[in-house]
Design a protein around this motif. Structure first.
Motif, PDB file in Angstrom:
ATOM      1  N   SER A   6       8.604  18.162   2.535  1.00 31.63           N
ATOM      2  CA  SER A   6       8.442  17.031   1.738  1.00 31.63           C
ATOM      3  C   SER A   6       7.157  17.148   0.639  1.00 31.63           C
ATOM      4  O   SER A   6       7.789  16.557  -0.518  1.00 31.63           O
ATOM      5  N   LEU A  11       8.185  16.963  -3.310  1.00 35.10           N
ATOM      6  CA  LEU A  11       7.563  16.117  -4.361  1.00 35.10           C
ATOM      7  C   LEU A  11       7.031  16.616  -5.474  1.00 35.10           C
ATOM      8  O   LEU A  11       7.350  16.153  -6.764  1.00 35.10           O
ATOM      9  N   PHE A  22      -6.421   8.343   1.500  1.00 30.54           N
ATOM     10  CA  PHE A  22      -5.057   8.862   0.963  1.00 30.54           C
ATOM     11  C   PHE A  22      -4.550   8.000  -0.025  1.00 30.54           C
ATOM     12  O   PHE A  22      -4.254   8.304  -1.326  1.00 30.54           O
ATOM     13  N   LEU A  25       4.892   4.116 -10.678  1.00 27.13           N
ATOM     14  CA  LEU A  25       5.149   4.359  -9.272  1.00 27.13           C
ATOM     15  C   LEU A  25       4.362   4.635  -8.331  1.00 27.13           C
ATOM     16  O   LEU A  25       4.237   4.269  -7.313  1.00 27.13           O
ATOM     17  N   THR A  85       2.910   2.134  -5.640  1.00 30.55           N
ATOM     18  CA  THR A  85       3.104   2.615  -4.074  1.00 30.55           C
ATOM     19  C   THR A  85       1.672   2.520  -3.503  1.00 30.55           C
ATOM     20  O   THR A  85       1.693   1.985  -2.268  1.00 30.55           O
ATOM     21  N   PRO A 107       8.040   0.513   3.499  1.00 29.07           N
ATOM     22  CA  PRO A 107       7.707   1.470   4.738  1.00 29.07           C
ATOM     23  C   PRO A 107       6.297   1.824   4.595  1.00 29.07           C
ATOM     24  O   PRO A 107       6.211   3.125   4.944  1.00 29.07           O
ATOM     25  N   PHE A 108       5.301   1.307   4.057  1.00 23.01           N
ATOM     26  CA  PHE A 108       4.300   1.908   3.884  1.00 23.01           C
ATOM     27  C   PHE A 108       3.040   1.048   4.873  1.00 23.01           C
ATOM     28  O   PHE A 108       2.098   0.862   4.443  1.00 23.01           O
ATOM     29  N   PHE A 124       2.760   1.339   8.136  1.00 19.32           N
ATOM     30  CA  PHE A 124       2.498   1.924   9.708  1.00 19.32           C
ATOM     31  C   PHE A 124       1.109   1.708  10.219  1.00 19.32           C
ATOM     32  O   PHE A 124       0.903   1.235  11.148  1.00 19.32           O
ATOM     33  N   LEU A 184      -0.774  16.301   5.029  1.00 24.07           N
ATOM     34  CA  LEU A 184       0.344  16.292   5.943  1.00 24.07           C
ATOM     35  C   LEU A 184       0.318  17.439   6.928  1.00 24.07           C
ATOM     36  O   LEU A 184       0.893  17.303   8.253  1.00 24.07           O
ATOM     37  N   LEU A 239       1.171   9.350   7.947  1.00 24.05           N
ATOM     38  CA  LEU A 239       0.914   9.830   6.739  1.00 24.05           C
ATOM     39  C   LEU A 239       2.565  10.607   6.103  1.00 24.05           C
ATOM     40  O   LEU A 239       2.791  10.506   4.892  1.00 24.05           O
ATOM     41  N   LEU A 240       3.042  11.265   6.893  1.00 16.64           N
ATOM     42  CA  LEU A 240       4.100  11.870   6.644  1.00 16.64           C
ATOM     43  C   LEU A 240       5.321  11.027   6.152  1.00 16.64           C
ATOM     44  O   LEU A 240       5.869  11.184   5.126  1.00 16.64           O
ATOM     45  N   SER A 241       5.744  10.051   6.845  1.00 16.14           N
ATOM     46  CA  SER A 241       6.341   8.909   6.621  1.00 16.14           C
ATOM     47  C   SER A 241       6.216   8.411   5.181  1.00 16.14           C
ATOM     48  O   SER A 241       7.018   7.832   4.127  1.00 16.14           O
ATOM     49  N   THR A 242       4.937   8.013   5.004  1.00 20.62           N
ATOM     50  CA  THR A 242       4.408   7.682   3.681  1.00 20.62           C
ATOM     51  C   THR A 242       4.825   8.618   2.506  1.00 20.62           C
ATOM     52  O   THR A 242       5.629   8.155   1.377  1.00 20.62           O
ATOM     53  N   ALA A 243       4.728   9.926   2.897  1.00 16.78           N
ATOM     54  CA  ALA A 243       4.881  10.774   1.909  1.00 16.78           C
ATOM     55  C   ALA A 243       6.298  10.719   1.518  1.00 16.78           C
ATOM     56  O   ALA A 243       6.825  10.990   0.371  1.00 16.78           O
ATOM     57  N   VAL A 244       7.295  10.903   2.668  1.00 17.91           N
ATOM     58  CA  VAL A 244       8.704  11.040   2.497  1.00 17.91           C
ATOM     59  C   VAL A 244       9.323   9.642   1.872  1.00 17.91           C
ATOM     60  O   VAL A 244      10.005   9.843   1.023  1.00 17.91           O
ATOM     61  N   SER A 245       8.674   8.601   1.897  1.00 19.80           N
ATOM     62  CA  SER A 245       8.899   7.363   1.492  1.00 19.80           C
ATOM     63  C   SER A 245       8.792   7.484  -0.213  1.00 19.80           C
ATOM     64  O   SER A 245       9.731   7.035  -1.009  1.00 19.80           O
ATOM     65  N   ILE A 246       7.524   8.080  -0.483  1.00 18.20           N
ATOM     66  CA  ILE A 246       7.365   8.056  -1.888  1.00 18.20           C
ATOM     67  C   ILE A 246       8.378   8.980  -2.412  1.00 18.20           C
ATOM     68  O   ILE A 246       8.983   8.566  -3.616  1.00 18.20           O
ATOM     69  N   LEU A 247       8.950  10.124  -1.795  1.00 21.10           N
ATOM     70  CA  LEU A 247       9.834  10.953  -2.318  1.00 21.10           C
ATOM     71  C   LEU A 247      11.111  10.226  -2.542  1.00 21.10           C
ATOM     72  O   LEU A 247      11.406  10.490  -3.616  1.00 21.10           O
ATOM     73  N   ILE A 286      11.654   7.289  -2.868  1.00 22.25           N
ATOM     74  CA  ILE A 286      11.655   6.244  -4.046  1.00 22.25           C
ATOM     75  C   ILE A 286      11.705   6.815  -5.210  1.00 22.25           C
ATOM     76  O   ILE A 286      12.564   6.474  -6.172  1.00 22.25           O
ATOM     77  N   VAL A 287      10.791   7.877  -5.286  1.00 26.61           N
ATOM     78  CA  VAL A 287      11.232   8.709  -6.657  1.00 26.61           C
ATOM     79  C   VAL A 287      12.350   9.299  -7.112  1.00 26.61           C
ATOM     80  O   VAL A 287      12.892   8.971  -8.022  1.00 26.61           O
ATOM     81  N   LEU A 288      12.970   9.889  -5.909  1.00 26.08           N
ATOM     82  CA  LEU A 288      14.380  10.231  -6.244  1.00 26.08           C
ATOM     83  C   LEU A 288      15.307   9.061  -6.593  1.00 26.08           C
ATOM     84  O   LEU A 288      15.977   9.595  -7.512  1.00 26.08           O
TER      85      LEU A 288
END
Lengths: 172, 452, 109, 628
Positions: free
Chosen positions: A95, A99, B155, B192, B196, B206-207, B209, C32, D611-619, D621-623
């Protein structure tokens, strides 16, 4: 001269990758210090001499020493991380890489706004920066003092020994 | 504005020094007096030393109002710091000092005109909160909350800076207002990432958690400030950011918010349903409420500030009461589980009453502030042609009643617990918040007049 | 010293941007992937440094000083954050005797 | 007299009573609590009488102040509205409310939470007044939610946590589904009419309303969804019998006389809107029919005295819904009024019985109480005669009117209702005879302890009995040559034409009613009062019993008619209610619960995952947004 940039860049990326893949914490830290030095070198190339100096002093000097100190203090140099499962790991790596790719492709296709160089190439010298800092950015400078104050109290508060038993209600 | 900041800083320093002295019972009064003075200087729009602000911050209409709401909320919570007396003078002075600095941070956030001061404000507030979250050093939960908050927070900072950096790349300026023309592709990326980062700070699905875990582990009174002060500051800053850059934002930005709102309302609610810890439940409730507040970000022709400000007041007054009551119940029974609230109506009718009203208000029950706030938000979004969104919001409000009533249900269940009481001044304050909730529900035009 | 600014004209700005973006995402992947809390934290520092490099390069190419001032503040903030963060980590370690972030999972659900 | 003054006199006393009793109830003596609690409703009642006497003209709109303004369009007043419909409702609410408050002072006197109970009752009354008097939908909704909350608090007044949770959760979910409809309707109305004052909606409709406008139909159906929840119509009716867990005065006041009729009131209040949507009126009528029939069949098989009355309430609400559905709004209000009298009476009488038997609710363990509880018997008899529609008691006139008006519109609805009223007569007489006649079937020792209730309980019963006897004279049918005063009164608010039926039909209806009642009374008397061993429906023995019975002709009727339907009744209870409806209702509930638990696993507590889910969500959304 261009080659210098590419060599430095390659080294920087290599060092950064080594930070995240070396299993030994001490090794990671040393590579991080190396990365910071390389970034400082970039600053020098960019004629940002003041920041290059500050980067060495603050990051490579103070911050990394703190890190090293903590690792030694907690005796973590034996604490080699075991990767238990590859699935979340590869998911994370993929992932992140995705990105980057998305970002990079967007970057390639888009045209940057062109701005003239208005202030010359001497902006990074200490006399220029000092003038700008104390003329235009006086207020954030002052505010920074509050930031440090907060951090200081915070560290004192968190590091203090428990003199009184925590009152009952605070234990969840 | 500068005066207010100086007053708060000096008071913070004074309190830190007084912490070492032997003079008792003076810390809290100093803090309160300083905060009142700061509020006064902000209300009367004193302009001393404002020339030093040099375009870094600007206290205009909306930022002044949000700052005032933040300061009033902080003022409401301050007296309860007295409960930390048992931890000694020094500790109390640290808490108060950090708290005052955190207020400075949030004022900077909502009135920033330059990304530099925005970032510094965010960081001051965040670092204070990391420390306060871990204030209970011995408790593993508190440690964990602090750690999670810290890692997610830094982060977030990195992401925010990345966004700012790309905006800087395109505009070559850190000012928040000098942009013109439509955003280029890379600048959209910058926005963006920046947005975010704010979504992470506000804890929108979804941010989100980190939020429930952190809220649960933090000592309850600090959770109260996290849920009100930090949340209002973050949303306020977010709102101002959107408002200032409205002209250059890409056209899909509304849909970005719609997506966040939908996710927040649906998932936040569903996750809240099965919670057993009331503190966690309030955390989810806060998440859902910020989804509602975000509906004020959707615009068609112009921004309507007052609906959001009204929502802030409704939310702050109700959730402060909630957390403080949780604190007392936790003190009494040692846990914040639903079971601890069973029979509260018998053992402490006063607290039961105020908690009930605050829950009804959060649920959006009629005659309370929350109802009005929701109605305003919904009708605003219907007028902006987001009818389907409003419909989902109504459904989610109805679902949310389920878990709020679960708590009310527990409170009014019968049980033979011995009664206990809290000192009358704390109770009095809680009544004051409750009265605000009711007044805002019964005579909203009065409050709206004040806001406008 | 006068030769150094020449470099700025020979290497396109885009290359710096790509370099710093690359660094940023390397840092992100590190955050990550790694489980050791200290290394995660170090990776966040890499991310911040990437941003710094981005801003300094733009500032240098455009002759605009505010970017470098911002970098100065970012460094200041990073220093403050590191001190608080390490204090938290030490406090945590005292109680739990571990630095694996996935073992801090008492709060959940 | 000034309308505003009267409004204040009506509206606020219960709230003041609530505040005093709620805040200081534990520290003041019980008699003071009683007086304060009863004073509120009494003052309101006085205010109502004054309003009736002194307020002239069609309606009084009293906007106390501007509550809030919806940007751009609607201005919403914290306003009240006194018209003829409101006055009738006020009479019911404050009148019956006062009596039940007085009754409660006796019934609940020894309870530990006495002051709390009275405070809740006062709060309920206040909310109900808000509901009745509100001049717009938002104020009405405030009252609507308020009564819901009070009902919720009072259902659980006596019960330990777990049991109560079930009943309360059920009531809660069903009402919530209804409220969802109501809220959506409010927003749709704001959207369509730009205002939510009843008067302004009416005016806008008069100007530009179109018959069969789909938007209006949607609004009406959404409103009716709300009504289904509150007024216990199919499929949202099952909470009401469960709500009987609360103390009896609560059942009488909230779950029989006032709150559950709020839905009926709402439709009558918004009749002008419903007139524009014949489709939704038909939906209402059909739902009402099914509700009336099914609830009545279920009641045939119940043994719990309060449950029988609860199902009976549901069934009667079905009657009212049908009346509304055929456009005979005034008949519905008429029946609402008389129903409030006799159902409150029946519940309070049942309460008196339960009180006298120290908590026994099962009618198979009663019998022969006539001699011990003379007053209670008398009033229960009156109540029963009223509800079954025996002339000249109150229920006769209102029910007759509903039947006639329904007949004039649709024969099939009429047929269903007629059947339902046969069942009504059956289960009510069964209740009466099994409780008061025959032999006592509980243990003998207990019988000695049976006692008549105190005066504070009996006197309200007698007053209610008088109302149940004579309340019907407010609306004499045309046939008797009397005046339909209620119609004359209400028609000033509800512009509705009077239905027409032939005199022949009316006469035959009366005749059939009387004959049927007498025969049912006789049958049930034989079955439940005279035989030494009364069999309660619990098994197959019933069939053999019937065959052995010597009244073959009547039994034939039984076998052909009542018995299959009784079986259907029990089938409906077991299969339909618990099997289908309950499950249906629980679908959203279980869906949310299970997805919530699934999401719980997502919230694993592991930072790396966050953290992973945050990154994936960003990805993602960007897409989504950059590469649309």
């Amino acid at each position: 001269m261009q080659n210098l940039f590419y060599i430095l860049s390659g080294l920087t990326i290599f060092a950064a990758i080594m930070v995240i893949i070396s299993k030994h914490p001490i090794r990671s830290i040393l590579f991080l210090v190396f990365t910071f030095f390389l970034i400082s070198a970039h600053y020098v190339l960019l004629n940002a001499q003041f920041l290059a100096l500050v980067n060495v002093v603050v990051y490579a000097g103070a911050i990394m020493v703190l890190f090293l100190f903590v690792v030694m203090f907690l005796n973590l140099n034996q604490d080699i991380e075991r990767f238990k499962s590859w699935i979340p790991l590869s998911a994370a790596a993929i992932s992140g890489a995705c990105l980057f790719l998305v970002f990079f492709s967007a970057f390639r296709t888009s045209v940057l706004a062109s701005h003239e160089n208005t202030g010359g190439y001497q902006q990074g010298l200490v006399e220029n920066l000092g003038e700008v800092l104390y003329r235009d950015y006086l207020f954030p400078m002052e505010i920074c003092s509050i930031l440090f104050l907060v951090a200081m109290i915070g560290v004192v508060l968190l590091g203090r020994k428990e003199r009184v038993e925590p009152i009952k209600n605070l234990v969840p | 504005m500068m005066l207010a900041l100086i007053i708060l800083t000096l008071a913070g320093l004074l309190i830190l020094f007084l912490g070492f002295s032997k003079i008792r019972n003076v810390l809290l009064p100093v803090a309160i007096v300083a905060l009142v003075a700061a509020i006064f200087s902000l209300t009367t729009q004193q302009t001393f030393w404002n020339q030093y602000l040099t375009d870094m911050v600007q206290i205009d209409g909306i930022s002044r109002k949000i700052s005032l709401i933040i300061m009033y909320t902080a003022l409401g919570l301050l007296p309860f710091f007295n409960l930390f007396k048992g931890r000694g003078q020094e500790e109390l002075s640290d808490f108060l000092g950090i708290y005052l600095f955190a207020i400075i941070g949030s004022i900077l956030m909502v009135s920033a005109l330059n990304y530099m001061s925005l970032f510094l404000g965010v960081e001051i507030l965040s670092i204070s909160m990391y420390v306060l979250a871990g204030a209970n050093r011995r408790s593993v939960h508190s440690n964990e909350a602090s750690l999670k908050y810290f890692i997610t927070g830094s982060f977030t900072s990195a992401i925010m800076l990345f966004g700012i950096a790309w905006i800087y790349v395109e505009s070559a300026s850190l000012s928040m207002v000098q942009l013109s023309g439509a955003a280029t592709n890379m600048m959209s990326f910058g926005f963006l990432f920046l947005f975010t980062a704010f979504a992470l700070k506000v804890a929108l699905v979804p941010f989100h958690f980190w939020a429930p875990d952190v809220y649960q582990g933090t000592p309850t009174l600090f959770t109260a400030s996290m849920a009100t002060l930090v949340k209002i500051a973050a949303i306020g800053a977010f709102y101002r950011l959107v408002q200032l850059n409205y002209a250059v934002l890409p056209d899909w930005i509304n849909w970005y918010f719609v997506l966040l709102i939908l996710a927040t309302l649906i998932l936040g609610n569903i996750q809240a349903v099965s919670q057993n810890s009331v503190k966690r439940l309030f955390a989810y409730s806060g998440i859902v409420q910020s989804g509602f507040i975000l509906m004020g970000f959707l615009y068609q022709s112009e921004f309507v500030d007052w609906t959001m400000l009204f929502y802030f007041i409704a939310y702050a007054s109700a959730s402060l009461v909630g957390f403080i009551v949780i604190h007392f119940v936790e003190t009494q029974s040692g846990s914040d589980n639903l079971d601890s609230f069973v029979g509260l109506s018998k053992s402490n009718p006063g607290l039961a009453l105020v908690l009930t009203i605050s829950l009804i208000s959060l649920a959006g029950g009629p005659l309370t502030a929350g109802f009005m706030a929701k109605i305003f938000m919904l009708s605003q979004s219907i007028q902006n042609n987001f009818t389907a969104l409003a419909l989902v919001a109504v459904i989610s409000a109805v679902i949310s009643m389920y878990y709020y009533y679960k708590v009310i249900n527990a409170i009014y269940s019968k049980s033979a617990d011995a009664s206990w009481s809290v000192p009358f001044y704390y109770k009095g304050l809680l009544y004051v918040f409750t009265v605000i909730t009711l007044i805002a529900g019964l005579v909203p035009s009065f409050l709206i007049g004040l806001i406008k | 010293m006068n030769t150094i600014p020449e470099l700025i004209r020979t290497v396109p700005l885009q290359h710096y941007l790509v370099l710093s973006t690359c660094l940023f995402f390397i840092g992100m992947i590190g955050v990550l992937v790694r489980r050791n809390i200290i290394i995660v934290f170090m990776c966040i520092e890499i991310m911040l440094n990437a941003v710094n490099l981005l801003m300094v390069s733009v500032s240098a190419y455009r002759g605009e000083a505010s970017g470098q001032i911002m970098v100065l503040f970012i460094m200041a903030v990073a220093a403050a954050e590191v001190s608080v963060g390490l204090a938290i980590i030490v406090m945590m370690y005292k109680n739990l005797k571990t630095t694996n972030i996935d073992l801090f999972n008492q709060l959940k659900g | 007299m000034d309308a505003t003054l009267i409004l204040h006199l009506i509206l606020w006393p219960p709230l003041i009573g609530f505040l005093i009793n709620g805040l200081f109830g534990n520290s003041i003596p019980k008699w003071a609590v009683s007086i304060i609690a009863c004073l509120g409703p009494l003052t309101s009642f006085t205010g109502t009488v004054l309003a009736y006497k002194f307020l002239s003209g069609p309606a009084h709109d009293i906007p106390l102040y501007t509550w809030f303004i919806v940007e751009g369009s609607a201005k919403i007043n914290f306003g009240f509205y006194i018209d003829h419909l409101a006055i009738i409702m006020l009479f019911v609410v404050t009148g019956v409310g006062s009596l039940i408050h007085a009754y409660s002072t006796g019934y609940m006197h020894d309870d530990k939470g006495y002051s709390r109970f009275m405070a809740y009752m006062n709060l309920f009354l206040f909310s109900m007044l808000l509901l009745v008097l509100g001049s717009n939908l938002v104020v009405l909704f405030a009252g609507w939610e308020g009564v819901g909350l009070c009902s919720f608090l009072l259902i659980g007044f006596w019960f330990e946590n777990k049991e109560y949770n079930k009943a309360a959760a059920k009531a809660f979910i069903m009402n919530r589904i209804g409220d969802l409809g109501f809220l959506v309707a409010i927003f749709l109305i704001i959207n369509k009419f730009g205002g939510i004052e009843f008067t302004s909606i009416h005016e806008t409709l008069m100007e530009e309303g179109q018959l069969n406008d789909p938007q209006i139909a949607l609004i009406c159906l959404m409103l009716f969804l709300g009504v289904c929840g509150k007024s216990a119509q199919i499929p949202l009716f099952t909470w009401l019998p469960d709500a009987m867990a609360g103390p009896t005065p609560v059942s009488a006041l909230i779950h029989a006389a006032t709150m559950v009729t709020a839905g009926i009131y709402l439709i009558a209040r918004m009749y002008f809107l419903f007139d524009y949507s014949p489709l939704s009126l038909n939906v209402i009528a059909i739902t009402g029919c099914i509700t009336a029939l099914i609830a009545a069949t279920i009641a045939l098989k119940q043994n719990d005295i309060k449950k029988i009355l609860a199902y009976s309430t549901v069934s009667q609400l079905g009657y009212m819904a049908v009346a509304l559905g055929v456009g005979s709004y005034i008949s519905a209000v008429f029946h609402l009024m008389t129903h409030a009298f006799f159902k409150a009476l029946l519940f309070l009488g049942a309460g008196s019985v339960i009180h006298g038997l120290h908590g026994e609710q099962d009618i198979s363990k009663m019998g022969g109480l006539k001699s011990k509880m003379k007053w209670t018997y008398a009033v229960m008899l009156i109540g029963t005669l009223a509800i079954v529609g025996c002339p000249p008691f109150a229920g006769f006139f209102s029910k007759d009117e509903i039947l006639a008006s329904v007949y004039s519109k649709n024969f099939w609805y009429f047929l269903v209702l007629a059947f339902a009223s046969v069942f009504t007569a059956w289960y009510m007489f069964r209740l009466l005879f099994a409780t008061f006649h025959g032999q006592f079937r509980g243990s003998e020792v207990k019988f000695e302890k049976v006692h008549e209730s105190s005066y504070s309980m009996v006197i309200p019963l007698i007053v209610l009995a008088l109302f149940s006897m004579f309340g019907g004279f407010a609306g004499l049918p045309e046939l008797t040559g009397g005046e339909h005063n209620l119609y004359k009164f209400l028609v000033q608010t509800i512009a509705q034409t009077r239905f027409k039926v032939s005199h022949l039909f009316e006469y035959s209806l009366w005749g059939i009613t009387i004959v049927a009642l007498i025969s049912i009374a006789y049958l049930t008397y034989r079955k439940y009062a005279t035989s030494s061993k009364v069999v309660f429906e619990s098994g197959n023995s019933l069939v053999s019993k019937i065959i052995l019975n010597k009244f073959y002709l009547d039994e034939l009727y039984l076998i052909l008619f009542v018995n299959p339907l009784k079986k259907t009744g029990s089938w409906i209870i077991n299969q339909f209610e618990y099997g289908v409806i309950d499950r249906l209702i629980r679908i959203p509930d279980t869906l949310i619960e299970s997805s919530s638990i699934a999401l719980k696993n997502l919230q694993s507590g592991k930072l790396s995952w966050y953290l992973l889910s945050t990154a994936v969500s960003i990805l993602l959304i960007v897409l989504v947004f950059i590469y649309r």
